[in-house]
Design a protein around this motif. Structure first.
Motif: not given
Length: 293
Positions: A67, A69, A76, A100
Motif C-alpha cells: 500500500d 497510495e 493498492p 500506508d
C-alpha cells in the motif's frame, strides 16, 4: 498447513492483481519492473494461481501486496482481499498485509483490524515505494501496534526493480531502503520481529551488521538469483546467521524454480540448507505446533 510435508517456505511473494483486475502498481512502474527482470511469464497471477504454483512444488508462500497510495496516488490491492484469498488456500499460503504508514492513526487502526479480524501474520513495507524513512517517528505508533500484535514486519531493502530504467527512476529514491534505518527500529522495538528483504545492494554489510547485532532481525534472500549473492552474505548464512536467513523468491518476478536451481551452485553447508529453505521461516512464523521439533 502440514509443515513436515513442505520442502520449502517462500517468505516473499507478491499479489499483483485484485479479483476485479486492479493492478498493484501504476502501469509505468509495473511494465518497467517487468522489463528490468526480463519477465516472460505472467506478471500478475491471481492468488489462486499462486497457490497452485506452490502446491505443485510442495511449498508454502507468504503473500502480500504494498500500500503506497500516499506516495504514488495509486490505490493498492486490498490486503483484506489478499487475506481472504489466502484463507481459501491455507494449506500453502500465509497472508501478510500492507498499510500506508503515512496514514497515521488510520494505519494503526487498519493494521489491528487486519491482524485481529483477517488473520494476517505480518506486514510488508517498501520504504522506497512508500517514500518514508523506516526510522521516521511518524511510523512508530504503527510499529508499536505490530509489536503488541506479535506481527512480523518485512521491509524491502537496497536496490529495487521498481522504477529502474525509467526517467529519474520513476521518482523512486533508493536511500529510503538503507537497512541501517532498521537498526533504530529494532533498538526501539526489541520484541518486533523484523525481516530485511533481499540482498541489500549496495548496503549488504549494513544488513549483516544489523541482523548480527539485533536478535529479532532476519534477512530474506529474495529478488536476486543466488548466483549473484555477495560472498559475505553466503559466509554469514553458513555461520553467524544460519538461523536467521530465509528463502524468498520475489515471485512472480523471480520463480522459486530458478532460485532453487541457482542455490545448488552455492557452497551452502548441508546442515544449513534446510534451515534456510524451511525451518527458520517455520519458527519465525510460528507454524510449528507447540512441542514439535
Amino acid at each position: 498447513m502440514n509443515v513436515d510435508d513442505l520442502v520449502a517456505i517462500d517468505v516473499h511473494v507478491h499479489a499483483e492483481i485484485s479479483a476485479d483486475g486492479h493492478r498493484a502498481l501504476p502501469d509505468r512502474l509495473l511494465s518497467g519492473s517487468a522489463a528490468y527482470f526480463k519477465l516472460e511469464g505472467d506478471r500478475t497471477p491471481s492468488v489462486a494461481q499462486i497457490a497452485e504454483h506452490y502446491r505443485q512444488r510442495r511449498m508454502a508462500a507468504v503473500v502480500f501486496t504494498v500500500d503506497a497510495e500516499s506516495a504514488t496516488g495509486h490505490p493498492p490491492v486490498p490486503s483484506e482481499e489478499v487475506a481472504a484469498a489466502c484463507a481459501e488456500h491455507a494449506d500453502v499460503l500465509i497472508p501478510f498485509a500492507s498499510v500506508d504508514p503515512w496514514r497515521g492513526a488510520a494505519a494503526v487502526r487498519r493494521a489491528r483490524s487486519l491482524a485481529e479480524a483477517h488473520g494476517v501474520r505480518g506486514f510488508k513495507f517498501h520504504p522506497s515505494l512508500q517514500a518514508f524513512w523506516p526510522n521516521d517517528r511518524m511510523a512508530y505508533p504503527l510499529y508499536e501496534a505490530l509489536q503488541d500484535l506479535g506481527m512480523v514486519a518485512l521491509f524491502h531493502s537496497g536496490q529495487t526493480g521498481i522504477g529502474a530504467g525509467l526517467p529519474g527512476g520513476g521518482g523512486i529514491r533508493l536511500n529510503y531502503a538503507n537497512p541501517m534505518a532498521l537498526d533504530d527500529v529494532a533498538a526501539d522495538f526489541p520484541d518486533l520481529r523484523i525481516v530485511i528483504a533481499h540482498p541489500s545492494f549496495p548496503w549488504q554489510d549494513e544488513a549483516l551488521a544489523v541482523a548480527t547485532h539485533k536478535p529479532t532481525v532476519h534477512i530474506d534472500l529474495s529478488g536476486w538469483s543466488p548466483k549473484y549473492f555477495p560472498p559475505q552474505l553466503v559466509r554469514y548464512a553458513n555461520t553467524l546467521l544460519r538461523e536467521k536467513v530465509l528463502f524468498g523468491s520475489d515471485f512472480p518476478l523471480l520463480t522459486p524454480d530458478r532460485w532453487l536451481a541457482d542455490l545448488d551452485a552455492l557452497d551452502i553447508k548441508p546442515e544449513v540448507r534446510p534451515l534456510i529453505l524451511k525451518e527458520n521461516a517455520a519458527r519465525l512464523l510460528g507454524l510449528r505446533q507447540a512441542g514439535h521439533a
